[in-house]
Design an enzyme around this catalytic site. Structure first.
Site, mmCIF file in Angstrom:
data_model
loop_
_atom_site.group_PDB
_atom_site.id
_atom_site.type_symbol
_atom_site.label_atom_id
_atom_site.label_comp_id
_atom_site.label_asym_id
_atom_site.label_seq_id
_atom_site.Cartn_x
_atom_site.Cartn_y
_atom_site.Cartn_z
ATOM 1 N N CYS A 106 6.221 -3.839 16.531
ATOM 2 C CA CYS A 106 5.892 -2.845 17.343
ATOM 3 C C CYS A 106 4.090 -2.940 17.718
ATOM 4 C CB CYS A 106 5.851 -1.515 16.658
ATOM 5 S SG CYS A 106 7.417 -1.005 16.181
ATOM 6 N N CYS A 147 3.355 8.463 1.123
ATOM 7 C CA CYS A 147 3.896 7.505 2.174
ATOM 8 C C CYS A 147 4.229 6.208 1.343
ATOM 9 C CB CYS A 147 2.905 7.710 3.204
ATOM 10 S SG CYS A 147 3.178 6.405 4.511
ATOM 11 N N CYS A 171 1.217 -1.128 15.912
ATOM 12 C CA CYS A 171 1.135 -1.092 14.741
ATOM 13 C C CYS A 171 0.525 -2.193 13.948
ATOM 14 C CB CYS A 171 2.563 -1.284 14.248
ATOM 15 S SG CYS A 171 2.879 -1.228 12.427
ATOM 16 N N GLU A 183 0.780 -1.204 0.010
ATOM 17 C CA GLU A 183 -0.008 0.086 0.102
ATOM 18 C C GLU A 183 0.734 1.098 0.017
ATOM 19 O OE1 GLU A 183 -2.660 -0.446 3.293
ATOM 20 O OE2 GLU A 183 -3.076 -2.624 2.757
ATOM 21 N N CYS A 210 6.139 -6.430 8.462
ATOM 22 C CA CYS A 210 7.370 -6.122 9.060
ATOM 23 C C CYS A 210 7.903 -6.970 10.092
ATOM 24 C CB CYS A 210 6.679 -4.586 9.609
ATOM 25 S SG CYS A 210 8.343 -3.866 10.431
ATOM 26 N N CYS A 270 -0.103 6.341 7.865
ATOM 27 C CA CYS A 270 1.114 5.566 7.840
ATOM 28 C C CYS A 270 1.079 4.849 9.086
ATOM 29 C CB CYS A 270 2.382 6.498 7.943
ATOM 30 S SG CYS A 270 2.383 7.311 6.323
HETATM 31 C C1 LIG Z 1 5.621 4.956 16.765
HETATM 32 O O1 LIG Z 1 6.384 5.494 15.678
HETATM 33 C C2 LIG Z 1 5.853 5.143 14.251
HETATM 34 C C3 LIG Z 1 6.656 5.913 13.315
HETATM 35 O O2 LIG Z 1 6.388 7.307 13.671
HETATM 36 C C4 LIG Z 1 4.421 5.211 14.118
HETATM 37 O O3 LIG Z 1 4.081 4.684 12.893
HETATM 38 C C5 LIG Z 1 3.860 4.542 15.187
HETATM 39 O O4 LIG Z 1 2.506 4.425 15.035
HETATM 40 C C6 LIG Z 1 4.162 4.965 16.568
HETATM 41 N N1 LIG Z 1 3.517 4.435 17.542
HETATM 42 C C7 LIG Z 1 3.486 4.297 18.749
HETATM 43 C C8 LIG Z 1 2.540 3.986 19.583
HETATM 44 O O5 LIG Z 1 4.623 4.191 19.320
HETATM 45 S S1 SF4 Z 2 5.697 0.731 13.396
HETATM 46 FE FE1 SF4 Z 2 4.878 -1.115 12.057
HETATM 47 S S2 SF4 Z 2 5.755 -1.073 10.085
HETATM 48 FE FE2 SF4 Z 2 7.104 0.500 11.606
HETATM 49 S S3 SF4 Z 2 8.834 -0.574 12.292
HETATM 50 FE FE3 SF4 Z 2 7.205 -1.052 13.799
HETATM 51 S S4 SF4 Z 2 6.119 -2.690 13.051
HETATM 52 FE FE4 SF4 Z 2 7.296 -1.941 11.446
#
Ligand SMILES: *[C@@H]1O[C@H](CO)[C@@H](O)[C@H](O)[C@H]1NC(C)=O
Ligand code: SF4
Ligand SMILES: *[C@@H]1O[C@H](CO)[C@@H](O)[C@H](O)[C@H]1NC(C)=O
Ligand SMILES: *[C@@H]1O[C@H](CO)[C@@H](O)[C@H](O)[C@H]1NC(C)=O
Ligand SMILES: CC(=O)N[C@H]1CO[C@H](CO)[C@@H](O)[C@@H]1O
Length: 420
Positions: A176, A165, A179, A151, A172, A396
């Protein structure tokens, strides 16, 4: 997923019937541009749109995977002049060209075109769909050779700034916790050509409507520095002055904090770096961004402090997504000031985009403003970024479609049980 359904399918007819007056005036050949998309999209709906890009056994050279010097070398090796390589480069990347097939290489010598149609491939991706959010944000879905889908999001902004973007991986590996893409795990790295094409296609599709697309952020699917070779090369192609000519300051690679790769990026690329901080203690960061267990906060920030001391006027952008009850206290604001001390930087405070199944909640706006004020009073350059496109899953960091097998959600530290 319910939230996705609210995307309205991109309606080409409405675009053609109601082009904005300024767009018509600006673009010299609007009819030509639109008709190309009509064909492209209707083909994508049926079978393989561009067989030359869909055949993995094809020995054709992928033109968008090459920097200019490589293209020039290849063109010469085929018995043509370097001047012809430059003309081809301009057909691929120049304004109102963005050629996708050999039929669109008008002006190039016939022999050269014949060689290209036999030996080169202009397309690296096929468009699957284009969808529009209520705020005008566009999401472009591309199919790769192997059928996986990536995407690209185009975010129009006032003041003549439009951002694309781009994705750098399918899925990935970073996991995180906030995410959506991270829920997919890593499926594969994108090639240089696949990354470059996202920006080229966004310009081709949307320049007439949005005006020039001025900014690129590597903030779509994937951790760009996990795919560093292809990302550095794609960024170099994007800033080439004879081609796409994005300003290096306006091409930003966003990382979750892969320290050795980040060092290499700062040394080898002229483009901008954004680092997702998202927390001010290792305890919280270990939890929400597990990469922190490998490269902790002090290592990350110390590396930036060292690397940036020699780079004049270069500023790193810290992204800090605010999560209610997790990282949004005034103590966090004060710690943040300490952490970035001595690093030339800007900080973006981002409001969290809630999505299906998330355990986190966004920080209320008033609290974000208060947090911002604490930083600003300490002399930190800080911006508030309230989210866009959130009802549409286009922002994003929340792209992709998690499969049935997902990476584990990590145990919530005792102290934060209340927050999630
Ligand atoms: C952390 O940073 C990334 C990149 O800016 C962002 O996509 C992500 O949603 C962020 N989220 C949190 C909760 O830290
Ligand atoms: S925010 Fe999502 S896409 Fe970005 S590094 Fe963390 S897991 Fe990967
Ligand atoms: C395609 O490449 C091959 C190998 O380099 C070459 O022999 C052939 O002549 C090329 N095709 C055309 C039409 O030039
Ligand atoms: C952070 O990582 C470095 C290098 O791995 C290590 O020496 C240091 O002790 C760590 N710091 C903390 C606070 O864990
Ligand atoms: C690291 C840390 O302690 N973070 C704080 C984030 O914000 C919440 C509530 O605003 C605090 O309770 C946490 O302590």
């Amino acid at each position: 997923m319910a939230v996705i359904v609210r995307w309205t399918a991109f309606s080409l007819s409405s675009l053609v019937v109601f082009p904005s007056p300024s767009a018509t005036a600006r673009l010299s050949l609007p009819g030509r541009a639109f008709s190309r998309f009509t064909r492209r999209i209707s083909l994508a709906a049926s079978a393989p749109a561009y067989p030359e890009s869909g055949d993995p056994t094809s020995s054709k050279v992928l033109l968008k995977g090459m920097e200019f010097t490589e293209l020039e070398k290849w063109v010469k090796s085929q018995g043509f002049r370097s001047g012809q390589a430059l003309m081809l480069w301009k057909c691929l990347y120049g304004n109102n060209n963005w050629a996708q097939s050999c039929d669109e290489l008008a002006g190039l010598n016939k022999e050269f075109r014949k060689m290209l149609s036999e030996n080169a491939s202009l397309m690296a991706l096929s468009v699957k769909d284009v969808v529009t959010a209520s705020d005008g944000t566009r999401k472009i879905l591309f199919t790769l050779d192997d059928g996986s889908v990536i995407e690209t999001v185009v975010i129009p902004c006032d003041r003549g700034r439009t951002t694309v973007c781009v994705s750098s991986q399918v899925g990935c590996a970073m996991n995180c916790q906030f995410c959506y893409t991270g829920r997919m795990g890593l499926r594969k790295h994108l090639s240089t050509a696949e990354i470059v094409e996202q920006a080229v296609f966004a310009r081709r599709l949307l320049s007439s409507e949005f005006g020039s697309i001025t900014n690129v952020v590597f903030m779509g699917m994937g951790e760009p520095l996990h795919n560093i070779d292809n990302v550095i090369k794609a960024a170099a192609i994007m800033v080439d002055e004879q081609g796409l000519h994005f300003s290096p300051r306006k091409v930003a690679v966003s990382t979750s904090g892969l320290v050795p790769q980040l060092k290499r990026f700062l040394r080898e690329s002229t483009c901008a770096l954004a680092v997702s901080l998202n927390a001010t203690t290792d305890e919280v960061r270990n939890w929400i961004m597990p990469i922190n267990r490998k490269y902790n906060l002090s290592l990350l920030l110390e590396t930036l402090r060292e690397e940036l001391s020699s780079k004049h006027k270069y500023k790193v952008l810290f992204e800090y997504v605010m999560l209610a009850g997790v990282n949004d206290s005034m103590e966090d604001a004060k710690r943040l000031i300490e952490l970035v001390h001595g690093i030339p930087c800007k900080i973006n405070l981002i409001s969290f985009n809630p999505h299906c199944g998330t355990q986190f909640k966004p920080t209320p706006e008033e609290k974000m403003i208060e947090f911002r004020n604490v930083l600003a009073e300490a002399g930190v350059v800080v911006f508030l970024r309230l989210s866009r496109g959130d009802d549409q899953m286009a922002a994003c960091g929340q792209l992709g479609k998690p499969g049935h097998i997902q990476p584990p959600l990590l145990r919530v530290p005792e102290r934060f049980q209340m927050a999630v």
